[in-house]
Enzyme design. Structure first.
Site, PDB file in Angstrom:
ATOM      1  N   GLU A   1      -9.715   6.128   2.765  1.00  0.00           N
ATOM      2  CA  GLU A   1     -10.591   5.099   3.304  1.00  0.00           C
ATOM      3  C   GLU A   1      -9.712   3.899   3.596  1.00  0.00           C
ATOM      4  O   GLU A   1      -8.649   3.753   3.001  1.00  0.00           O
ATOM      5  CB  GLU A   1     -11.673   4.716   2.278  1.00  0.00           C
ATOM      6  CG  GLU A   1     -11.265   3.657   1.244  1.00  0.00           C
ATOM      7  CD  GLU A   1     -10.154   4.082   0.294  1.00  0.00           C
ATOM      8  OE1 GLU A   1      -9.963   5.300   0.115  1.00  0.00           O
ATOM      9  OE2 GLU A   1      -9.453   3.203  -0.259  1.00  0.00           O
TER      10      GLU A   1
ATOM     11  N   SER B   1       1.665  -9.650  -0.569  1.00  0.00           N
ATOM     12  CA  SER B   1       1.377  -8.210  -0.519  1.00  0.00           C
ATOM     13  C   SER B   1       1.607  -7.567   0.837  1.00  0.00           C
ATOM     14  O   SER B   1       1.841  -6.368   0.919  1.00  0.00           O
ATOM     15  CB  SER B   1      -0.061  -7.966  -0.974  1.00  0.00           C
ATOM     16  OG  SER B   1      -0.961  -8.700  -0.162  1.00  0.00           O
TER      17      SER B   1
ATOM     18  N   LYS C   1       0.812  -1.217   0.000  1.00  0.00           N
ATOM     19  CA  LYS C   1       0.000   0.000   0.000  1.00  0.00           C
ATOM     20  C   LYS C   1       0.848   1.271   0.000  1.00  0.00           C
ATOM     21  O   LYS C   1       0.439   2.302  -0.522  1.00  0.00           O
ATOM     22  CB  LYS C   1      -0.933   0.007   1.224  1.00  0.00           C
ATOM     23  CG  LYS C   1      -1.940  -1.138   1.244  1.00  0.00           C
ATOM     24  CD  LYS C   1      -3.117  -0.880   0.353  1.00  0.00           C
ATOM     25  CE  LYS C   1      -4.106  -2.045   0.364  1.00  0.00           C
ATOM     26  NZ  LYS C   1      -5.133  -1.903  -0.672  1.00  0.00           N
TER      27      LYS C   1
HETATM   28  C1  LIG Z   1      -1.710  -6.818   2.693  1.00  0.00           C
HETATM   29  C2  LIG Z   1      -2.860  -6.509   1.808  1.00  0.00           C
HETATM   30  N1  LIG Z   1      -2.993  -7.173   0.656  1.00  0.00           N
HETATM   31  C3  LIG Z   1      -4.016  -6.931  -0.182  1.00  0.00           C
HETATM   32  C4  LIG Z   1      -4.989  -6.010   0.127  1.00  0.00           C
HETATM   33  C5  LIG Z   1      -6.131  -5.845  -0.830  1.00  0.00           C
HETATM   34  O1  LIG Z   1      -6.073  -4.680  -1.599  1.00  0.00           O
HETATM   35  P1  LIG Z   1      -5.680  -4.736  -3.114  1.00  0.00           P
HETATM   36  O2  LIG Z   1      -6.552  -5.755  -3.766  1.00  0.00           O
HETATM   37  O3  LIG Z   1      -5.961  -3.350  -3.596  1.00  0.00           O
HETATM   38  O4  LIG Z   1      -4.257  -5.077  -3.235  1.00  0.00           O
HETATM   39  C6  LIG Z   1      -4.897  -5.276   1.312  1.00  0.00           C
HETATM   40  C7  LIG Z   1      -5.917  -4.265   1.658  1.00  0.00           C
HETATM   41  O5  LIG Z   1      -6.025  -3.753   2.705  1.00  0.00           O
HETATM   42  C8  LIG Z   1      -3.801  -5.530   2.173  1.00  0.00           C
HETATM   43  O6  LIG Z   1      -3.670  -4.875   3.322  1.00  0.00           O
END
Ligand SMILES: Cc1ncc(COP(=O)(O)O)c(C=O)c1O
Lengths: 403, 266
Positions: free
Chosen positions: A118, A385, A96
């Site tokens: 948000e 992620s 993020k």
């Molecule tokens: C670690 C992590 N992965 C994935 C996501 C999902 O978001 P996005 O699909 O935009 O990557 C989030 C959302 O809060 C997150 O904190």
């Protein structure tokens, strides 16, 4: 849909990815969106801005993030090699920050003094509060009351960083409602306020801008693959909430037609139960939060409540570029259940010493499934992620453990 | 001739300012919507704006959000709203009805199907909050069936865009008095008078002003420079908790009649 030659040619000037995307907003927002689009399209080509962003990504975020061969996990699964793109090692613990660092610079260039955001899991809220603190900007984060309850640690982190966290009690009290509330704030305070959307959703130019800022993930990974493995992976996978980490990984590979792309959506308790958040796998084209995309809604067009063990995937829409990739047949989107994600969480913890975020655990679960489909010299590249520290309370509670 | 056009022509001929109350369809009670609509007309409404409830009303403040939630909790859908308009038309064939809402319910219902059913029910126009002119191609079946697409203009609307909206305006052009959400109390009539005069000079349709009109005094202040006044959240707030058709009609009269009188005294 006609054959697509260059997936990097999207969106068009109206922010459309084929039939998806666009700017479905109230008239009052048309001017601020035009102003933002104008500023961003200029900055994205400005060498000074690009250099500034690169500096921040290197020295503040800690990029590049490694591509890590999860050897014991691979051996345990017994299939293709599983590689993890370690976005969990970034400052604040998730992908993020790639986006918030970028948008904060745009905000500063536009002379805005107040940041709003948000958040669902709180990761984007933390990443926004972080960059706001660093640039000395006021920060207000909207968060669904339900999510505040299940992500207490991140709420406190945001407060430590000087942000105000506003509970949202309308609708389902989750991410979608937080987004509505942030939009309402923005429409009311457009003069001094910059809205940092946390995923590739929202009206144009957000799906483009957030994708651009996260595309560093795939650009790095593609170069790392060629350098370290002398080839591209067979298949990519990432979890898909709004879709920012997924498009971040996928984008650089979209024109590499031999690389298969699989997005993992939250199937919650199972798609058949109706308790899930799999907009692409189980939804239909509609309009939500300023863009045309796949949404989960009933026959009256009302957006339905979603369910996922991970707050960050609990969203009834999805970025329009994913809707486009699905319809174009370039990417597949499949569901991963809560239970599968939790199992992957534990397996990764015990085989690799990595606590993944619950969101990312969906991608790990999918990587495990994919690894079994390929021979042992195959490569599955999975976007890890985020890290799981924020989720330990949720996991403990679910497993009946007192911490 | 579309009822909206006919009504504004009549208002102009009589030198009167139009009164456009907004209510959320299904709130406070689904079974009293038709009675509520007749009560609005009896208290002086020239055009009725009927809100189609939506789960994610991004441009609305808490009052209309909650009204929408209450209606949805009672199971109100777009088909019900069309049925109520049809029932209203059995006794009232003159008062224009504009449906106001968001795009997704229409999209899911199907544009062509919605257009046909809305015309059959006696709807005259639609105001789709999250469908700006640039995205309006999808609404072509509605316009082709004779429904007026009511466009919005806002204080943030840039001059070139304003001319485009004024050119495309049909039925009436809804001027949003301040940048914000419905129900906020930020009306400053001195600020907007000049702006509305400019919009009126350009627009190919009459101009209604809404957002922030709360009572007879604020309505009267607007009447000095607009073709019509829209009054929404303040009315929806008054109706909350009214238990019967009689009580609803009573509250409508109590609230709307003074507004009507103020407009006519202007
Ligand atoms: C670690 C992590 N992965 C994935 C996501 C999902 O978001 P996005 O699909 O935009 O990557 C989030 C959302 O809060 C997150 O904190």
């Amino acid at each position: 849909m006609p054959e697509i030659r260059d997936f990097h040619a999207f969106p068009d000037v109206h922010g459309r990815f084929g039939q998806f995307g666009g700017s479905y907003v109230a008239e009052t927002l048309m001017a601020p969106l035009a102003e933002l689009t104008e500023a961003y399209l200029r900055l994205r080509q400005d060498p000074a801005f690009i250099a500034e962003l690169d500096r921040d990504l290197t020295h503040y975020v800690g990029r590049p993030s490694p591509v890590y061969f999860a050897e014991r996990l691979t051996r345990h699964v017994g299939g293709a090699r599983i590689l993890l793109k370690r976005e969990d090692l970034n400052h604040t613990g998730a992908h993020k920050i790639n986006n918030t660092v970028g948008q904060a610079l745009v905000a500063r260039h536009m002379g805005k003094t107040r940041i709003i955001a948000e958040t669902g899991a709180g990761q984007h809220g933390v990443a926004s509060a972080t960059v706001a603190a660093r640039l000395g900007l006021k920060c207000v984060v909207y968060m669904g009351a339900t999510d505040i309850e299940r992500q207490k640690i991140n709420v406190y982190r945001m407060k430590l960083l000087g942000a105000e966290v506003v509970p949202v009690t309308s609708g389902s009290k989750t991410l979608k409602d937080a987004l509505n509330e942030a939009m309402r704030d923005w429409v009311t305070n457009v003069a001094d306020t910059f809205y940092i959307i946390g995923t590739v959703a929202g009206p144009h130019p957000y799906p483009l801008m957030v994708r651009d800022f996260n595309a560093i993930v795939g650009r790095e990974a593609r170069a790392q693959m060629l350098e370290q493995y002398g080839r591209l992976p067979d298949v990519l996978t990432a979890c898909v909430g709004g879709g920012s980490n997924a498009i971040g990984l996928f984008h650089a590979f979209l024109n590499d037609r031999d690389v298969r792309i699989v997005g993992a959506e939250a199937a919650g308790e199972g798609i058949a139960t109706g308790h899930h958040a799999a907009s692409l796998a189980a939804g239909r084209p509609g309009v939500l939060h300023g863009n045309r995309t796949y949404v989960l809604c009933d026959d009256n067009g009302q957006i339905t409540e979603t369910h996922s063990v991970s707050a960050g995937l609990d969203y009834p829409g999805v970025g329009p570029e994913h809707a486009f990739l699905k319809d174009a047949g370039r990417a597949e989107y499949v569901g991963v259940t809560d239970d599968e994600a939790l199992e992957a969480f534990h397996l990764l913890a015990r085989t690799e010493g990595i606590l993944a975020a619950l969101e990312s655990s969906h991608a790990v679960a999918q990587a495990i499934k994919l690894a079994r489909e390929y021979p042992s010299d195959g490569i599955v590249l999975c976007n890890l992620s985020g890290r799981g520290d924020k989720d330990v309370h949720t996991i403990a509670a679910r497993e009946g453990v007192q911490v | 001739m579309n009822r909206i056009d006919r009504r504004f022509a009549a208002l102009k001929a009589a030198g009167r300012t139009g009164l456009i109350p907004f209510v959320t369809a299904g709130d406070p009670w689904p079974e009293h919507v038709v009675a509520l609509m007749h009560a609005l007309v009896e208290s002086g409404a020239d055009v009725i704006e009927l809100g189609v409830p939506f789960s994610d009303p991004m441009a609305d403040g808490p009052v209309i959000q909650h009204a929408s939630e209450r209606a949805l909790d009672k199971g109100v859908g777009i088909g019900d709203v069309l049925d109520w308009v049809a029932a209203f038309r059995q006794r009232d064939s003159d008062t224009p009805v504009v449906l106001m809402g968001y795009l997704n319910p229409i999209e899911i219902h199907g544009y062509a199907r919605f257009a046909a059913e809305a015309v059959r029910a006696g709807v005259d126009g639609v105001l789709v909050v999250d469908c700006p002119l640039e995205e309006s191609a999808v609404l072509a079946p509605l316009r082709e069936s004779g429904l007026r697409q009511i466009l919005l203009a806002a204080p943030t609307t840039a001059p070139e865009r304003l001319s485009m909206l004024c050119d495309a305006a049909e039925g009436f052009l809804y001027y949003v008095s301040f940048a914000g959400i419905t129900g906020a109390a930020r009306l400053s009539t001195t600020d907007i008078a000049a702006r509305v005069a400019d919009v009126r000079a350009q627009a190919k349709a009459p101009v209604a002003v809404g957002f922030g009109v709360r009572d007879a005094a604020s309505a009267k202040a607007i009447a000095g420079f607009a073709d019509a006044v829209v009054i929404g959240s303040a009315l929806v707030e008054r109706l909350e908790g009214a238990a019967s058709a009689e009580e609803i009609a009573g509250r409508v009269a109590l609230f709307l009649r003074p507004v009507r009188e103020a407009l006519d005294a202007h």
